[in-house]
Design a protein around this motif. Structure first.
Motif, PDB file in Angstrom:
ATOM      1  N   UNK A   1       6.603  10.728 -29.746  1.00 35.48           N
ATOM      2  CA  UNK A   1       7.434  10.241 -29.031  1.00 35.48           C
ATOM      3  C   UNK A   1       7.622  11.179 -27.632  1.00 35.48           C
ATOM      4  N   UNK A   2       7.111  12.524 -27.790  1.00 33.49           N
ATOM      5  CA  UNK A   2       6.892  13.359 -26.577  1.00 33.49           C
ATOM      6  C   UNK A   2       5.995  12.872 -25.886  1.00 33.49           C
ATOM      7  N   UNK A   3       4.677  12.481 -26.421  1.00 34.77           N
ATOM      8  CA  UNK A   3       3.567  11.910 -25.787  1.00 34.77           C
ATOM      9  C   UNK A   3       3.924  10.604 -24.928  1.00 34.77           C
ATOM     10  N   UNK A   4       4.977   9.911 -25.641  1.00 37.91           N
ATOM     11  CA  UNK A   4       5.101   8.690 -24.782  1.00 37.91           C
ATOM     12  C   UNK A   4       6.000   9.016 -23.480  1.00 37.91           C
ATOM     13  N   UNK A   5       6.945  10.051 -23.571  1.00 38.87           N
ATOM     14  CA  UNK A   5       7.570  10.317 -22.491  1.00 38.87           C
ATOM     15  C   UNK A   5       6.800  11.183 -21.458  1.00 38.87           C
TER      16      UNK A   5
ATOM     17  N   UNK B   1       7.856 -10.062 -27.589  1.00 39.85           N
ATOM     18  CA  UNK B   1       7.318  -8.953 -26.661  1.00 39.85           C
ATOM     19  C   UNK B   1       6.580  -9.378 -25.385  1.00 39.85           C
ATOM     20  N   UNK B   2       5.775 -10.629 -25.750  1.00 39.61           N
ATOM     21  CA  UNK B   2       4.821 -11.004 -24.633  1.00 39.61           C
ATOM     22  C   UNK B   2       6.114 -11.510 -23.477  1.00 39.61           C
ATOM     23  N   UNK B   3       6.868 -12.294 -24.077  1.00 40.89           N
ATOM     24  CA  UNK B   3       7.913 -13.032 -22.990  1.00 40.89           C
ATOM     25  C   UNK B   3       8.390 -11.720 -22.235  1.00 40.89           C
TER      26      UNK B   3
ATOM     27  N   UNK C   1       9.736   2.001 -23.351  1.00 36.83           N
ATOM     28  CA  UNK C   1       9.807   1.080 -24.211  1.00 36.83           C
ATOM     29  C   UNK C   1       8.457   0.362 -24.284  1.00 36.83           C
ATOM     30  N   UNK C   2       7.819   0.021 -23.229  1.00 34.83           N
ATOM     31  CA  UNK C   2       6.443  -0.472 -23.277  1.00 34.83           C
ATOM     32  C   UNK C   2       5.282   0.279 -24.096  1.00 34.83           C
ATOM     33  N   UNK C   3       5.433   1.727 -23.755  1.00 39.60           N
ATOM     34  CA  UNK C   3       4.537   2.331 -24.469  1.00 39.60           C
ATOM     35  C   UNK C   3       4.687   2.596 -25.977  1.00 39.60           C
TER      36      UNK C   3
END
Length: 387
Positions: free
Chosen positions: A132-136, A235-237, A186-188
């Protein structure tokens, strides 16, 4: 592995852990609608409020540019909350597939421990605080790269500095520090889910699986995996809405979509589709091996039965009362089974799954097409079909 372990697996991915640690969620309450509303209130609403405040303070009109920025609204009013709401439909389906793999007897009993460990390690990685830290961190690094690579004169009017603000307007600073990082997180987070989904499927494909080469789904019994592509369509939408909003912005600005813009959109949609389908390719070697072994075994059986059938029915001295009409249906059924074996597809995804994904990816571009093509031209073509 308990049934509950498979039922609560892919829910916990970034940035859900941060929201729970902030006390915004209960231990088991995922609150999809409330979280989607929180995304709107954090990412979209402040941009409007800050544009109004700075317009009144600096006596410049930032409200109109913000309201006309279609790409902004599609990103933070539609796409970002939809990435949260997609969890309500996609995640249960992924969990159901994992549960079916676990409880459906696909893995050999000797590999049961390896399957349980693969699921348990997936759960640990999904709930990893380091992930989660890496995502941010990655989200803010992307924002930083955007800041450094985009000149001020290329920024939207509402984001450009006014009233003595350094580099950006108030709305521009909020966009860079909050709205955009939140969308990227959110995307990551979904990309992290997809990475772990691929990893889990790869571990499953390495097990000794009890597949049926003659299965009527023509995928050795693995057609249920294609449901993941259909589930990921939500998710694709959400992802397709982002470039569609940007394209709508260009069209509403009075410009024709340039060819590089169209090529980029097509390439992006193909990349998204490939991203959702690619995890299933880990089963291609398994299906190829099942097809090769099954075809040899069933061909040998069909040959033996075929020789016996032709000898019984075509031998000139065969007795009439020794001929049983049921032989025909038995041999026909066997040959249909052999045909199923030879028709095994090497990717466990069906046409309906692909159509659902294609519709989701193309649907956001329908309004863009209607905006780009004048109504009188559309009506002229429709009327030419009728008269």
């Amino acid at each position: 592995m308990s049934r509950g372990d498979a039922e609560m697996l892919f829910e916990h991915a970034p940035p859900l852990g941060l929201q729970r640690r902030l006390g915004l969620l209960g231990s088991d309450d995922l609150a999809f609608r409330r979280r989607a509303l929180m995304v709107i209130l954090a990412a979209w609403m402040p941009l409007l409020v800050l544009a109004v405040l700075q317009s009144a303070w600096a006596r410049v009109d930032l409200i109109t540019p913000v309201l006309r920025e279609v790409g902004l609204h599609t990103r933070y009013l539609i796409a970002a909350p939809l990435l949260v709401l997609a969890e309500a439909t996609c995640v249960p389906q992924l969990n159901a597939i994992v549960r079916h793999i676990s409880d459906g007897g696909f893995a050999d009993e000797r590999d049961r421990g390896r399957l349980d460990e693969a699921i348990a390690s997936t759960r640990r990685l999904l709930r990893s605080r380091a992930a989660e830290i890496c995502v941010f961190v990655l989200a803010y690094l992307i924002v930083l790269a955007t800041i450094l690579s985009r000149p001020l004169d290329q920024l939207p009017v509402w984001a450009q500095p006014v009233g003595g603000m350094p580099r950006y307007s108030l709305a521009g600073w909020w966009h860079m520090l909050v709205s955009l990082p939140l969308l990227l997180a959110l995307i990551l987070g979904w990309l992290w889910r997809l990475a772990l989904w691929t990893r889990l499927l790869w571990h499953v494909s390495r097990l000794k699986l009890r597949l049926v080469a003659s299965h009527p789904d023509r995928r050795a019994g693995l057609s249920f995996l294609g449901l993941s592509v259909r589930a990921l369509a939500a998710v694709g939408l959400a992802l397709a809405i982002i470039p569609a909003g940007r394209s709508a912005n260009v069209v509403l600005g009075g410009s024709v979509l340039p060819t590089p813009h169209i090529v980029f959109n097509v390439a992006l949609l193909l990349a998204i589709a490939a991203l959702f389908i690619a995890p299933l390719l880990v089963f291609t070697p398994t299906l190829m091996r099942t097809w090769r072994q099954g075809a040899l075994a069933h061909d040998a059986l069909a040959e033996r039965i075929g020789h016996a059938f032709e000898h019984r029915w075509l031998a000139r001295k065969a007795e009439e009362d020794a001929r049983d009409p049921s032989d025909f249906s038995a041999v026909a059924d066997l040959y249909a089974v052999v045909e199923n074996v030879h028709a095994i597809r090497l990717v466990p995804v069906g046409l309906k799954d692909l159509l659902a994904l294609a519709v989701a990816l193309l649907l956001p571009f329908v309004p863009v097409l209607l905006l780009a093509v004048p109504r009188d031209v559309i009506w002229a073509h429709i009327s030419s079909l009728l008269f």
